[in-house]
Design a protein around this motif. Structure first.
Motif, mmCIF file in Angstrom:
data_model
loop_
_atom_site.group_PDB
_atom_site.id
_atom_site.type_symbol
_atom_site.label_atom_id
_atom_site.label_comp_id
_atom_site.label_asym_id
_atom_site.label_seq_id
_atom_site.Cartn_x
_atom_site.Cartn_y
_atom_site.Cartn_z
ATOM 1 N N VAL A 1 0.786 -1.378 -0.177
ATOM 2 C CA VAL A 1 0.049 -0.084 0.177
ATOM 3 C C VAL A 1 0.797 1.446 0.154
ATOM 4 C CG1 VAL A 1 -1.988 -1.181 0.919
ATOM 5 C CG2 VAL A 1 -0.330 0.051 2.399
ATOM 6 N N LEU A 2 2.080 1.155 0.659
ATOM 7 C CA LEU A 2 2.759 2.391 0.567
ATOM 8 C C LEU A 2 3.233 2.761 -0.802
ATOM 9 C CD1 LEU A 2 4.889 1.883 3.890
ATOM 10 C CD2 LEU A 2 2.893 3.408 3.599
ATOM 11 N N GLY A 3 3.237 3.889 -1.179
ATOM 12 C CA GLY A 3 3.527 4.383 -2.437
ATOM 13 C C GLY A 3 2.425 4.193 -3.574
ATOM 14 N N THR A 4 1.366 3.448 -3.112
ATOM 15 C CA THR A 4 0.162 3.381 -4.049
ATOM 16 C C THR A 4 -1.036 3.996 -3.667
ATOM 17 O OG1 THR A 4 1.004 1.156 -4.734
ATOM 18 C CG2 THR A 4 -1.403 1.618 -4.920
ATOM 19 N N VAL A 5 -1.560 3.839 -2.257
ATOM 20 C CA VAL A 5 -2.364 4.201 -1.595
ATOM 21 C C VAL A 5 -2.122 5.893 -1.229
ATOM 22 C CG1 VAL A 5 -4.254 4.269 0.502
ATOM 23 C CG2 VAL A 5 -3.463 2.361 -0.587
ATOM 24 N N ALA B 1 8.901 2.388 7.860
ATOM 25 C CA ALA B 1 8.728 1.523 6.910
ATOM 26 C C ALA B 1 8.490 2.263 5.471
ATOM 27 C CB ALA B 1 7.444 0.626 6.906
ATOM 28 N N ARG B 2 7.687 3.510 5.540
ATOM 29 C CA ARG B 2 7.590 4.424 4.710
ATOM 30 C C ARG B 2 8.764 5.029 4.007
ATOM 31 N NH1 ARG B 2 4.366 10.117 4.357
ATOM 32 N NH2 ARG B 2 6.057 10.586 5.879
ATOM 33 N N ALA B 3 9.947 5.207 4.848
ATOM 34 C CA ALA B 3 11.094 5.983 4.388
ATOM 35 C C ALA B 3 12.018 4.856 3.893
ATOM 36 C CB ALA B 3 11.830 6.361 5.470
ATOM 37 N N GLU B 4 11.821 3.426 4.137
ATOM 38 C CA GLU B 4 12.646 2.623 3.693
ATOM 39 C C GLU B 4 12.235 2.087 2.016
ATOM 40 O OE1 GLU B 4 13.972 -2.030 4.543
ATOM 41 O OE2 GLU B 4 13.115 -0.638 6.176
ATOM 42 N N ASP C 1 11.862 9.568 0.431
ATOM 43 C CA ASP C 1 11.374 10.808 1.084
ATOM 44 C C ASP C 1 10.206 11.500 0.192
ATOM 45 O OD1 ASP C 1 13.467 10.672 2.858
ATOM 46 O OD2 ASP C 1 14.950 11.822 1.729
ATOM 47 N N ASP C 2 9.955 11.186 -1.008
ATOM 48 C CA ASP C 2 9.102 11.593 -1.807
ATOM 49 C C ASP C 2 7.901 10.575 -2.031
ATOM 50 O OD1 ASP C 2 10.605 9.928 -3.211
ATOM 51 O OD2 ASP C 2 10.514 11.023 -5.391
ATOM 52 N N CYS C 3 7.768 9.809 -1.180
ATOM 53 C CA CYS C 3 6.727 8.810 -1.044
ATOM 54 C C CYS C 3 5.301 9.513 -1.359
ATOM 55 C CB CYS C 3 6.770 8.018 0.057
ATOM 56 S SG CYS C 3 5.593 6.577 0.230
ATOM 57 N N ALA C 4 4.446 8.880 -2.077
ATOM 58 C CA ALA C 4 3.130 9.397 -2.374
ATOM 59 C C ALA C 4 2.279 9.296 -1.366
ATOM 60 C CB ALA C 4 2.827 9.079 -3.787
ATOM 61 N N THR C 5 2.643 8.384 -0.445
ATOM 62 C CA THR C 5 1.350 8.108 0.513
ATOM 63 C C THR C 5 1.636 9.123 1.883
ATOM 64 O OG1 THR C 5 1.587 5.563 -0.096
ATOM 65 C CG2 THR C 5 0.805 6.280 2.138
ATOM 66 N N HIS C 6 0.688 9.760 1.972
ATOM 67 C CA HIS C 6 0.471 10.729 3.160
ATOM 68 C C HIS C 6 0.100 9.861 4.398
ATOM 69 C CE1 HIS C 6 1.045 14.189 0.610
ATOM 70 N NE2 HIS C 6 0.483 13.240 -0.494
ATOM 71 N N LEU C 7 0.496 10.187 5.773
ATOM 72 C CA LEU C 7 0.232 9.647 6.647
ATOM 73 C C LEU C 7 -0.706 10.394 7.782
ATOM 74 C CD1 LEU C 7 3.433 7.637 7.677
ATOM 75 C CD2 LEU C 7 1.747 7.015 6.367
ATOM 76 N N TYR C 8 -1.689 9.742 8.304
ATOM 77 C CA TYR C 8 -2.677 10.523 9.155
ATOM 78 C C TYR C 8 -2.818 9.472 10.538
ATOM 79 C CZ TYR C 8 -3.749 14.289 5.993
ATOM 80 O OH TYR C 8 -3.620 15.471 5.305
ATOM 81 N N LEU C 9 -3.298 9.987 11.727
ATOM 82 C CA LEU C 9 -3.785 9.272 12.622
ATOM 83 C C LEU C 9 -5.170 9.246 12.701
ATOM 84 C CD1 LEU C 9 -1.396 10.020 15.850
ATOM 85 C CD2 LEU C 9 -1.211 7.918 14.214
ATOM 86 N N GLY C 10 -5.760 8.048 13.046
ATOM 87 C CA GLY C 10 -7.312 8.166 13.382
ATOM 88 C C GLY C 10 -7.750 6.836 14.034
ATOM 89 N N ALA C 11 -9.117 7.280 14.062
ATOM 90 C CA ALA C 11 -9.953 8.370 14.038
ATOM 91 C C ALA C 11 -10.674 8.753 15.275
ATOM 92 C CB ALA C 11 -11.097 8.280 12.975
ATOM 93 N N LEU C 12 -10.805 9.942 15.779
ATOM 94 C CA LEU C 12 -11.313 10.058 16.970
ATOM 95 C C LEU C 12 -13.004 10.422 16.842
ATOM 96 C CD1 LEU C 12 -8.677 12.847 17.767
ATOM 97 C CD2 LEU C 12 -9.053 10.575 18.657
ATOM 98 N N ASN C 13 -13.661 10.023 17.921
ATOM 99 C CA ASN C 13 -15.160 9.656 18.007
ATOM 100 C C ASN C 13 -15.559 10.640 19.203
ATOM 101 O OD1 ASN C 13 -14.108 7.003 17.154
ATOM 102 N ND2 ASN C 13 -15.797 7.152 16.048
#
Length: 318
Positions: A63-67, A103-106, A110-122
């Motif tokens: 999923v990293l680099g794709t999603v 894992a994303r860095a490896e 550095d220019d990976c297309a996948t952005h990271l968020y924390l989730g989710a709050l209710n």
């Protein structure tokens, strides 16, 4: 994530589907769901945590680099045992997040297309849910440069409560961070009206006793889907529903006015979990859906019918 123990991630319907959608040119979000509702969080450094991270390592290369966006977590403060919603929850998700960042860095640099968020709050509209663990969750997001923001899931009884989420959350993030809202609805407002009598005109037209309750008629539609006109008559003649038919536009206006919305998404189709065990007290998630795929007769082969209230605004908001 639990699926990864029984289904090879490369064969996962979720991962295969999101990859296929990506290949068709759509942007995608994937939430990594760790369901701990019946088990304790493993401690960092333990063998159980090593197993969690090994499972993650079977998923991330796919999923990293794709999603486009990976959300680390789904609903941590629901998908956990109440007694564990403290620093143990924080330690687990912080460990997982650092592992995903590494894992994303490896895997894609550095220019990976996948952005990271924390989730989710209710239910952050409720003061009792603004706990020390929630504060630490937001602080970790704020203090971790690779995390671009958080996901919010405001299922609330009125639109003003969405604003309460924003007023609480955004000041606790960095100024350059944004937020996702991958779920939102007025489900608890719908819930308040399930035991209302059906509209008098609807009852007369379709032969119901005047004291028939809304949930009972919905139950009939679950058992034998209605023609679209009957379903739409039930909802459009109910002031509590008709008066909220522009909730998508109203909420999106709130979100966009912050200048910090990354993505908002909305429930598209009814699914079986929404209808199973139907009763007066079951949350009526099925009223949120753009398409009434289970309570309204199909328009033809594989052609679900939209709920009248949402589709026009949903299209315009695209």
């Amino acid at each position: 994530m639990a699926e990864a123990d029984t289904v090879a991630p490369s064969e996962s319907p979720t991962i295969r589907s999101i990859g296929a959608v990506h290949d068709r040119g759509f942007q995608t979000i994937l939430s990594l769901k760790f369901n701990k509702a019946n088990t304790a969080f493993p401690a960092p450094g333990s063998a159980a945590m090593a197993n969690e991270l090994a499972r993650l390592d079977r998923v991330l290369p796919l999923v990293l680099g794709t999603v486009d966006i990976v959300t680390i977590g789904n609903e941590p403060f629901i998908e956990s045992m109440p007694a564990q919603r403290d620093e143990r929850l924080n330690a687990f998700y912080e460990t997982v997040a650092r592992h995903v960042i590494d894992a994303r860095a490896e895997l894609c640099g550095d220019d990976c297309a996948t952005h990271l968020y924390l989730g989710a709050l209710n239910r952050l509209d409720l003061p009792q849910n603004r706990t020390a663990a929630v504060e630490r969750f937001l602080a970790f997001a704020r203090e971790t440069p690779e995390i671009e923001g958080v996901d919010l899931h405001p299922h609330v009884p009125d639109e003003a409560r969405v604003q309460a989420f924003l007023d609480y959350t955004l000041p606790r993030l960095r100024a350059d961070q944004t937020f996702l809202m991958t779920e939102f609805s007025l489900v608890w407002y719908w819930q308040e009206h399930m035991t209302d009598p059906v509209p008098a005109g609807f009852a007369d037209r379709y032969g119901y006793a005047p004291d028939t309750q809304v949930w009972e008629v919905i139950g009939e539609a679950i058992e034998e889907p209605f023609p679209s006109r009957k379903w739409n008559d039930l909802l459009s003649e109910s002031p509590w529903f008709e008066g909220k038919k522009h909730v998508l536009s109203d909420v999106m206006g709130q979100l966009r006015s912050t200048g910090r919305l990354a993505v908002a998404t909305y429930g598209f189709a009814q699914i079986p979990s929404m209808t199973s065990g139907w009763s007066a007290t079951k949350p009526p998630w099925l009223l949120n859906s753009v398409y009434a795929s289970l309570t309204v007769q199909a328009r033809g082969e594989a052609m679900s019918t939209p709920t009248y209230a949402w589709l026009e605004d949903f299209r315009r908001l695209q």
